[in-house]
Design a protein around this motif. Structure first.
Motif, PDB file in Angstrom:
ATOM      1  N   ASP A  45       0.823  -1.201   0.000  1.00 39.03           N
ATOM      2  CA  ASP A  45       0.000   0.000   0.000  1.00 39.03           C
ATOM      3  C   ASP A  45       0.864   1.260   0.000  1.00 39.03           C
ATOM      4  N   THR A  46       1.885   1.277   0.825  1.00 35.63           N
ATOM      5  CA  THR A  46       2.771   2.440   0.899  1.00 35.63           C
ATOM      6  C   THR A  46       3.473   2.673  -0.430  1.00 35.63           C
ATOM      7  N   ALA A  47       3.952   1.602  -1.048  1.00 37.66           N
ATOM      8  CA  ALA A  47       4.624   1.736  -2.342  1.00 37.66           C
ATOM      9  C   ALA A  47       3.660   2.245  -3.409  1.00 37.66           C
ATOM     10  N   THR A  48       2.420   1.783  -3.363  1.00 36.40           N
ATOM     11  CA  THR A  48       1.417   2.234  -4.328  1.00 36.40           C
ATOM     12  C   THR A  48       1.133   3.722  -4.150  1.00 36.40           C
ATOM     13  N   CYS A  52       1.818   6.756  -6.755  1.00 35.21           N
ATOM     14  CA  CYS A  52       0.735   7.657  -7.163  1.00 35.21           C
ATOM     15  C   CYS A  52       1.093   9.108  -6.869  1.00 35.21           C
ATOM     16  N   ASP A  53       1.613   9.363  -5.681  1.00 35.51           N
ATOM     17  CA  ASP A  53       1.990  10.731  -5.316  1.00 35.51           C
ATOM     18  C   ASP A  53       3.080  11.265  -6.245  1.00 35.51           C
ATOM     19  N   SER A  54       4.053  10.423  -6.593  1.00 34.71           N
ATOM     20  CA  SER A  54       5.130  10.848  -7.494  1.00 34.71           C
ATOM     21  C   SER A  54       4.575  11.188  -8.874  1.00 34.71           C
ATOM     22  N   MET A  55       3.683  10.340  -9.366  1.00 37.20           N
ATOM     23  CA  MET A  55       3.105  10.610 -10.689  1.00 37.20           C
ATOM     24  C   MET A  55       2.245  11.868 -10.661  1.00 37.20           C
ATOM     25  N   LYS A  56       1.444  12.041  -9.623  1.00 36.72           N
ATOM     26  CA  LYS A  56       0.619  13.253  -9.538  1.00 36.72           C
ATOM     27  C   LYS A  56       1.494  14.497  -9.456  1.00 36.72           C
ATOM     28  N   ALA A  57       2.597  14.429  -8.706  1.00 41.82           N
ATOM     29  CA  ALA A  57       3.517  15.566  -8.600  1.00 41.82           C
ATOM     30  C   ALA A  57       4.146  15.897  -9.952  1.00 41.82           C
ATOM     31  N   SER A  97      -8.992   5.697  -3.424  1.00 40.93           N
ATOM     32  CA  SER A  97      -9.407   7.080  -3.214  1.00 40.93           C
ATOM     33  C   SER A  97      -8.189   7.994  -3.037  1.00 40.93           C
ATOM     34  N   ASP A  98      -7.209   7.536  -2.252  1.00 37.23           N
ATOM     35  CA  ASP A  98      -5.999   8.339  -2.031  1.00 37.23           C
ATOM     36  C   ASP A  98      -5.152   8.457  -3.295  1.00 37.23           C
ATOM     37  N   CYS A  99      -5.153   7.423  -4.109  1.00 34.42           N
ATOM     38  CA  CYS A  99      -4.327   7.416  -5.313  1.00 34.42           C
ATOM     39  C   CYS A  99      -4.913   8.319  -6.411  1.00 34.42           C
TER      40      CYS A  99
END
Length: 135
Positions: A45-48, A52-57, A97-99
């Motif tokens: 989950d943390t890796a996912t 996701c956060d890296s791609m959104k950034a 939802s977070d991703c």
């Protein structure tokens, strides 16, 4: 998860490929992540979320789809059944939802008819962003 890490790596090479093909230097990028449950291991989950956060950034727009995230018994052709525990469904729902890029980018469905509609809607959203009419 390793699949999300691969998606991030692929995104890095896609810009150069796109520029070589079209001459445009900053294409809009999209990811559609669909799953029918939680990661097999909570450590993924943390890796996912990190991926996701890296791609959104990096400006990637992420749509997520949860398929059959309900507490019901699912069967298979070989006669086996599975009923996901409520905690697993909640974990998968929170992860998706977070991703997602926004609450509107997170979709759920329990049937293929509405799954088709969700994909059509995502395609329509992307087309609206991709097509620019100049006069």
């Amino acid at each position: 998860s390793s699949a999300m890490s691969l998606a991030g790596t692929w995104m890095g090479t896609e810009t150069a490929y796109h520029e070589a093909e079209t001459g445009r230097t900053s294409p809009k990028k999209y990811v559609v992540l669909m799953t029918d449950g939680a990661n097999n291991y909570t450590s993924y989950d943390t890796a996912t979320i990190t991926a996701c956060d890296s791609m959104k950034a990096a400006g990637v727009e992420i749509y997520t789809i949860g398929y059959a995230l309900t507490q019901q018994t699912y069967g298979s052709d070989n006669g086996n059944t599975y009923t996901p525990p409520a905690a697993e469904i909640a974990r998968a729902t929170a992860l998706l939802s977070d991703c997602a890029s926004s609450p509107d980018h997170f979709k759920t469905t329990n049937n293929t008819t509405s799954l088709d509609e969700i994909f059509e809607g995502i395609g329509s959203d992307i087309a609206k962003n991709a097509i620019r009419i100049a006069h």
